[in-house]
Design a protein around this motif. Sequence first.
Motif, PDB file in Angstrom:
ATOM      1  N   VAL A 296       0.852  -1.193   0.000  1.00 32.74           N
ATOM      2  CA  VAL A 296       0.000   0.000   0.000  1.00 32.74           C
ATOM      3  C   VAL A 296       0.887   1.243   0.000  1.00 32.74           C
ATOM      4  O   VAL A 296       0.693   2.172  -0.783  1.00 32.74           O
ATOM      5  N   TRP A 297       1.879   1.239   0.873  1.00 29.18           N
ATOM      6  CA  TRP A 297       2.802   2.363   0.966  1.00 29.18           C
ATOM      7  C   TRP A 297       3.551   2.558  -0.353  1.00 29.18           C
ATOM      8  O   TRP A 297       3.755   3.684  -0.801  1.00 29.18           O
ATOM      9  N   ALA A 298       3.931   1.456  -0.991  1.00 27.91           N
ATOM     10  CA  ALA A 298       4.624   1.544  -2.282  1.00 27.91           C
ATOM     11  C   ALA A 298       3.743   2.240  -3.321  1.00 27.91           C
ATOM     12  O   ALA A 298       4.215   3.114  -4.066  1.00 27.91           O
ATOM     13  N   GLY A 299       2.480   1.879  -3.385  1.00 26.26           N
ATOM     14  CA  GLY A 299       1.554   2.526  -4.322  1.00 26.26           C
ATOM     15  C   GLY A 299       1.340   3.992  -4.002  1.00 26.26           C
ATOM     16  O   GLY A 299       1.268   4.835  -4.895  1.00 26.26           O
ATOM     17  N   MET A 300       1.272   4.317  -2.715  1.00 31.49           N
ATOM     18  CA  MET A 300       1.094   5.700  -2.300  1.00 31.49           C
ATOM     19  C   MET A 300       2.313   6.547  -2.677  1.00 31.49           C
ATOM     20  O   MET A 300       2.180   7.662  -3.158  1.00 31.49           O
TER      21      MET A 300
ATOM     22  N   GLU B  51       5.062  10.650  -6.041  1.00 32.24           N
ATOM     23  CA  GLU B  51       6.132  11.079  -6.943  1.00 32.24           C
ATOM     24  C   GLU B  51       5.571  11.664  -8.239  1.00 32.24           C
ATOM     25  O   GLU B  51       6.139  12.599  -8.795  1.00 32.24           O
ATOM     26  N   GLU B  52       4.461  11.129  -8.699  1.00 33.37           N
ATOM     27  CA  GLU B  52       3.870  11.594  -9.949  1.00 33.37           C
ATOM     28  C   GLU B  52       3.025  12.861  -9.794  1.00 33.37           C
ATOM     29  O   GLU B  52       2.927  13.659 -10.717  1.00 33.37           O
ATOM     30  N   THR B  53       2.404  13.021  -8.641  1.00 34.64           N
ATOM     31  CA  THR B  53       1.488  14.146  -8.443  1.00 34.64           C
ATOM     32  C   THR B  53       2.038  15.235  -7.535  1.00 34.64           C
ATOM     33  O   THR B  53       1.467  16.319  -7.471  1.00 34.64           O
ATOM     34  N   LEU B  54       3.100  14.923  -6.798  1.00 39.46           N
ATOM     35  CA  LEU B  54       3.677  15.794  -5.778  1.00 39.46           C
ATOM     36  C   LEU B  54       2.719  16.024  -4.610  1.00 39.46           C
ATOM     37  O   LEU B  54       2.848  16.991  -3.862  1.00 39.46           O
ATOM     38  N   GLY B  55       1.756  15.127  -4.440  1.00 37.97           N
ATOM     39  CA  GLY B  55       0.903  15.144  -3.258  1.00 37.97           C
ATOM     40  C   GLY B  55       1.657  14.534  -2.087  1.00 37.97           C
ATOM     41  O   GLY B  55       2.574  13.734  -2.269  1.00 37.97           O
ATOM     42  N   LYS B  56       1.284  14.912  -0.882  1.00 40.63           N
ATOM     43  CA  LYS B  56       1.955  14.414   0.318  1.00 40.63           C
ATOM     44  C   LYS B  56       1.362  13.065   0.730  1.00 40.63           C
ATOM     45  O   LYS B  56       0.156  12.860   0.602  1.00 40.63           O
TER      46      LYS B  56
END
Length: 158
Positions: A48-52, A57-62
């Motif tokens: 789950v953490w890997a997907g998050m 990285e792609e969206t620059l969301g936290k």
Amino acid sequence: MLVLAGLVAWSLWPEDERPDPRSRVYTEASACLLTPAQGITDPSAAPVWAGMRQASEETLGKVSFLEVDGPQTAQNASTFFATLVSGGCDVVLAAGSAPSAAMLQGAAQFPGAKFIAITTVDDGKTQANLVKVTEATPERVTSRVHDLVEEVLSAEGD
């Protein structure tokens, strides 16, 4: 004279305009993960953490996580779940039996929030603000979580 010439040369030397390659400017969008006591090293939470992280990285969301300390029960996890919901996360995820159970029981109390429960149990019940990820392999969990979190972070980051 040499010292003075060195100071003049140093003060007139052009500055490096490149940004620090390690710095990252994040958007205000955020995704938060509730995990068992082992945190993101728990086998249920690691994919789950890997997907998050990929989505971040792609969206620059936290992205962040919170561990359920103490007894690994739905009742104890519900306090930690409520903490994440009230903390302003745009989407809250839960991995592991106690965190997921707390989310499945408590999501209806927060109709304005978005939830993603990683669970092996699909009871057939649906809620408008809750998505259940029931994929069988860690790779598929990572991929599904990535897609769901990227969608939320992209929408919230705009």
